[in-house]
Design a protein around this motif. Structure first.
Motif, PDB file in Angstrom:
ATOM      1  N   GLU A 165     -46.796 -43.822  43.715  1.00  0.00           N
ATOM      2  CA  GLU A 165     -47.323 -42.469  43.551  1.00  0.00           C
ATOM      3  C   GLU A 165     -47.314 -42.049  42.081  1.00  0.00           C
ATOM      4  OE1 GLU A 165     -45.217 -43.419  45.785  1.00  0.00           O
ATOM      5  OE2 GLU A 165     -45.638 -42.555  47.768  1.00  0.00           O
ATOM      6  N   ALA A 213     -50.145 -43.647  40.158  1.00  0.00           N
ATOM      7  CA  ALA A 213     -51.425 -42.993  40.460  1.00  0.00           C
ATOM      8  C   ALA A 213     -51.483 -41.601  39.834  1.00  0.00           C
ATOM      9  CB  ALA A 213     -51.607 -42.899  41.973  1.00  0.00           C
ATOM     10  N   VAL A 219     -54.149 -39.905  36.994  1.00  0.00           N
ATOM     11  CA  VAL A 219     -54.812 -38.612  37.169  1.00  0.00           C
ATOM     12  C   VAL A 219     -54.489 -37.686  35.996  1.00  0.00           C
ATOM     13  CG1 VAL A 219     -54.898 -36.512  38.577  1.00  0.00           C
ATOM     14  CG2 VAL A 219     -54.899 -38.762  39.675  1.00  0.00           C
ATOM     15  N   ALA A 255     -53.262 -38.421  44.790  1.00  0.00           N
ATOM     16  CA  ALA A 255     -52.496 -39.520  44.189  1.00  0.00           C
ATOM     17  C   ALA A 255     -51.066 -39.592  44.733  1.00  0.00           C
ATOM     18  CB  ALA A 255     -52.454 -39.357  42.675  1.00  0.00           C
TER      19      ALA A 255
END
Length: 521
Positions: free
Chosen positions: A463, A466, A470, A500
């Motif tokens: 996480e 990701a 972002v 995300a």
């Protein structure tokens, strides 16, 4: 004839292996080749092989003095540790990537890192030695830290030795020409509004230079606009309120965050922020210093007080003794001042790569650096008379050319060992005020409610990766003012962040904060 032969052999050893520099052949114990002259094997005066350590440190190597530095360092490290060390200097600027490449190369024994590096991700991948099983070999170091090393442990493992901070001293802030502020008839700089007036007036006077050229200005805007209300818990993502320090909040959902974005957008549109801000290196302070050295810019909007004191003031006062400088500290009046506690903000790590067999000796070197005055002064300040002067109990750089000032071994700073410095002109009073006032407030406030808390990111590694993608694509441009519409862009960024895994991140963070709060109770 045997004595000249030995001298020539020692000189050849120094030249070929660059381990003991030429001057060391004339002074002190000099490692030499073994009986067979085996290449790569250096022996000390006791005939034992000398371990050759390699380390990295931040900053630029002094123009001169390194020969004497290594000569004096070799004399004590060979005597005490049976080892030598050589440092490669990494200039500030693209330090995060350069440190990461150095760690990945596995060619060094000692690394430095902190909030400005990717230390935590490498630690999670076990790139550094766990020092816990070795602490019984460095009892003086353990005693020196008096239990404080527990605060930098990750999963009951100790991946490095942190710098030792004492209360007092400045944080992030703005360096500016105080003589110009007075000449321009501007108010004393003590808050965001008065700092903004200076920025706009400086832009008029220096139209060809951007007043802000470093993406990190967004963090300082947050500090000035929200620092009194919140404490960072995961920088750039989550905070807690001062009133409820164990309840995680999304930074992006706070009303102050939108105000930060609006101010950044206004500054970008008005030309205060560089149009090339996204292309700037992670740390653009070196660029600003070069502008200030040629009087093309009258301020540095974001830097640490220690870095300004050690790297800017001496240089600038040497070039422009008639200029008067001021300092606006973003932390002193805008963030709660707590007693310092150990964190990996600056830390020294030992490799588990190709040089892991030397980790015991490397740790003993760190012990000496934190507990022995001769080691500390040499590794932090350099050679007396060459890189600094000692005036009584004060360090002084008067008469030392700025290019000969040696950056200290990054991460070594130890408040209990460091000497007070004599600064030129008005800077001495600024330093003394920040130290005394900061220490006073820290003692009054006591320990931070988050002291000792460390967010374990292992359960949400995917996480976070990701989310970082972002953040780079959506949040960073928005936060430096590059937005057509704040509301729409922020809503899109939140949506992408949730996709995300931001909600899972916040859930895990709250879980760990709950456990920490229960432990504190």
């Amino acid at each position: 004839m045997r004595k000249p032969v030995r001298i020539i052999g020692a000189l050849l050893t120094c030249f070929i292996f660059t381990v003991i520099i030429l001057s060391a052949c004339r002074h002190g114990p000099t490692p030499s080749l073994g009986e067979e002259g085996t290449p790569g094997i250096i022996r000390g005066p006791d005939g034992q092989p000398v371990v050759q350590l390699k380390g990295i440190t931040m900053g630029r190597e002094p123009a001169s003095g390194m020969d004497r530095f290594y000569q004096e360092l070799d004399e004590i490290t060979v005597r005490d540790l049976g080892a030598t060390i050589r440092f490669d200097f990494i200039p500030w600027g693209d330090e995060k990537n350069q440190i990461s490449r150095a760690i990945a190369s596995k060619e060094y024994d000692l690394y430095v890192g902190g909030a400005w590096s990717d230390f935590t991700s490498f630690a999670a991948r076990n790139a550094f030695a766990n020092l816990m099983p070795l602490l019984d070999q460095v009892p003086d170091l353990v005693s020196h830290y008096d239990g404080k090393l527990n605060n930098v442990m990750i999963h009951d493992r100790l991946f490095g030795i942190p710098q030792y901070n004492l209360p007092g001293g400045g944080g992030e802030g703005m360096l500016f020409r105080e003589d110009l502020r007075k000449a321009w008839g501007l108010p004393e700089i003590k808050d965001l509004e008065s700092a903004e007036k200076y920025l706009y007036k400086a832009k008029e006077a220096y139209p060809d230079s951007p007043m802000i050229n470093d993406k990190r200005f967004k963090d300082n805007l947050w500090t000035l606009m929200a620092g009194s209300k919140y404490l960072d818990v995961v920088k750039g993502y989550a905070v807690v309120s001062v009133a409820e320090p164990y309840k995680a909040l999304s930074m992006y959902d706070t009303p102050e965050y939108k105000q930060v974005l609006l101010r950044a957008k206004q500054w970008y549109e008005d030309g205060i922020v560089s149009r090339e801000i996204l292309a700037a290196q992670g740390n653009a302070t070196g660029e600003t210093l070069e502008w200030m050295k040629t009087d093309k810019k009258p301020l540095e909007f974001n830097n640490h007080f220690g870095a300004v004191s050690s790297g800017y003031i001496g240089v600038l006062k040497e070039l422009f003794p008639e200029f008067e400088y001021g300092w606006f500290d973003y932390y002193l009046d805008h963030v709660p001042n707590y007693m310092p506690y150990m964190t990996p903000d600056n830390i020294t790590m030992i490799s588990v790569g190709a040089h892991s067999k030397h980790k015991e000796i490397a740790l003993k070197l760190i012990e000496k650096a934190h507990t022995d005055r001769t080691y500390y002064n040499l590794l932090l300040y350099g050679v007396e008379g060459e890189n600094y002067n000692l005036k009584g109990d004060y360090i002084s750089y008067a008469g030392i050319k700025s290019e000969n000032k040696k950056p200290g071994w990054t991460g070594l700073y130890d408040g209990s060992m460091s000497l007070m410095e004599k600064y030129p002109g008005e800077w001495q009073a600024i330093v003394e005020h920040l130290h005394s006032e900061g220490a006073k407030r820290a003692v009054e406030n006591g320990e931070s409610p988050l002291a000792g808390f460390r967010f374990d990111t292992e359960p949400i590694t995917a996480e976070l990766a990701a989310m970082e993608a972002v953040r780079s694509h959506y949040i960073v441009p928005l936060s430096v003012g590059m937005s057509e519409g704040i509301d729409a862009d922020l809503a899109l960024a939140r949506q992408r962040m949730n996709e995300a895994g931001f909600l899972s991140f916040m859930e895990e963070l709250q879980k760990q904060l709950d456990a920490f709060a229960a432990m504190k109770r």
